[in-house]
Design an enzyme around this catalytic site. Sequence first.
Site, PDB file in Angstrom:
ATOM      1  N   CYS A 165       0.821  -1.225   0.000  1.00  0.00           N
ATOM      2  CA  CYS A 165       0.000   0.000   0.000  1.00  0.00           C
ATOM      3  C   CYS A 165       0.847   1.265   0.000  1.00  0.00           C
ATOM      4  O   CYS A 165       0.398   2.317  -0.425  1.00  0.00           O
ATOM      5  CB  CYS A 165      -0.923   0.017   1.214  1.00  0.00           C
ATOM      6  SG  CYS A 165      -2.010  -1.393   1.236  1.00  0.00           S
ATOM      7  N   HIS A 216      -3.728   7.188   0.778  1.00  0.00           N
ATOM      8  CA  HIS A 216      -3.927   5.839   0.248  1.00  0.00           C
ATOM      9  C   HIS A 216      -5.337   5.411   0.634  1.00  0.00           C
ATOM     10  O   HIS A 216      -5.757   5.585   1.775  1.00  0.00           O
ATOM     11  CB  HIS A 216      -2.885   4.890   0.838  1.00  0.00           C
ATOM     12  CG  HIS A 216      -3.286   3.462   0.726  1.00  0.00           C
ATOM     13  ND1 HIS A 216      -3.659   2.899  -0.482  1.00  0.00           N
ATOM     14  CD2 HIS A 216      -3.419   2.480   1.662  1.00  0.00           C
ATOM     15  CE1 HIS A 216      -3.988   1.637  -0.268  1.00  0.00           C
ATOM     16  NE2 HIS A 216      -3.856   1.361   1.017  1.00  0.00           N
ATOM     17  N   ASN A 252      -9.873  -0.695  -2.413  1.00  0.00           N
ATOM     18  CA  ASN A 252      -8.461  -0.461  -2.092  1.00  0.00           C
ATOM     19  C   ASN A 252      -7.611  -1.087  -3.199  1.00  0.00           C
ATOM     20  O   ASN A 252      -7.592  -2.304  -3.351  1.00  0.00           O
ATOM     21  CB  ASN A 252      -8.166  -1.093  -0.725  1.00  0.00           C
ATOM     22  CG  ASN A 252      -6.717  -0.972  -0.292  1.00  0.00           C
ATOM     23  OD1 ASN A 252      -5.841  -0.663  -1.090  1.00  0.00           O
ATOM     24  ND2 ASN A 252      -6.472  -1.233   0.978  1.00  0.00           N
TER      25      ASN A 252
END
Length: 332
Positions: free
Chosen positions: A114, A259, A289
């Site tokens: 991530c 993020h 995501n």
Amino acid sequence: MYNSKITGLGFFVPDNIVTNDDLAKMMDTNDAWIQERTGIKERRWIKDKEDTTATMGAKAAKIAIERAGLDKKDIDFIVFATLSPDYFFPGCGVQIQDMLDLPHIGALDVRNQCSGFVYAISVADQFIKTGMYKNILVIGSEYHSNGLDKTTRGRGVSVIFGDGAGAVILSREEDNTKGILSTHLHSQGEYAEKLTVISPSIKHWVPEICANPDDISYYPYMDGQFVFKNAIVRFSEVINEGLKANNLTAKDIDMFIPHQANLRISQFVQKKFGLSDDQVYNNIMYYGNTTAASIAIALTEAWEKGLVKDNDLVVLAAFGSGFTWGSVIIRW
Ligand code: UT7
């Protein structure tokens, strides 16, 4: 010393929209749970293997190169961030060199999940700061859907992740009050197994997995609550670190692009820094995501909508598997 600045941005997501109701047909979940806990309404999942991490990255990169007004021969280097590469090795960077028919420039893959895009930007920024390269293609791309456990057993993880890619061109900037002002990177490997895909790995190879029908170590595992608690602390720390390094405060932030891990995490950070809704860009509702791609996609969308303007202070921040976390402070 030079600065680097973002001169071109692009993103690509598959056409195939998967809603929360679609997921409820595959596993015991529901739209209300997913929206309440994550903010996600839908995500894009590649259909019929039409794309891969590398092909999506190439599509996003093409747009970024075109918008930067560059010719292929002007690109000096490729940095590719992903946790879902097409091959165990080599990395996706070399595939981009081939797919876009770029000259035989260097290609580096970043494995920071991530935080991958933040790490990739930081790496590219250093190459430009030292004067070694002038224009670098930075890509974040992720193909999650083929590797998720789409049964009730995997619902705590699989409802979150989506497929997609984003890319930027970082170019030399002579004015060192503009562009990327600083980047800040961290890791804490002690928690590597809190969010991980354990295998196949060299120490636990395919025949060993196949020999045990209960072995599902090839699916992502996440200790969701533990990751969540660490995320909100580290996001805040690393944004503060970036602001302090530039003698700035939260009041100076024009646009925060987190993020896209969980809308609740973004909202927590927004509140902590006293930012209004139009100072934070979220699109997790529509894409889920997308790990290393998420900031690149969100930044491109925000820029396309005119929400990132000349001279704005733009803050990027990420936290994820590793654990790794980082921030980027940009004077646009
Ligand atoms: O991007 C990298 C970093 N990743 C993150 O930052 C993710 C951080 N973590 C999270 O976002 C959250 O922890 C999740 C969204 C993953 C999970 O939310 P949660 O509020 O922490 O839920 P939980 O895992 O504690 O589960 C609560 C309940 C459990 O049931 P019981 O034990 O209370 O009966 C789960 O089995 O919800 C159940 N559950 C679900 N129910 C319906 C878990 N997943 C689902 C689901 N649908 N998809």
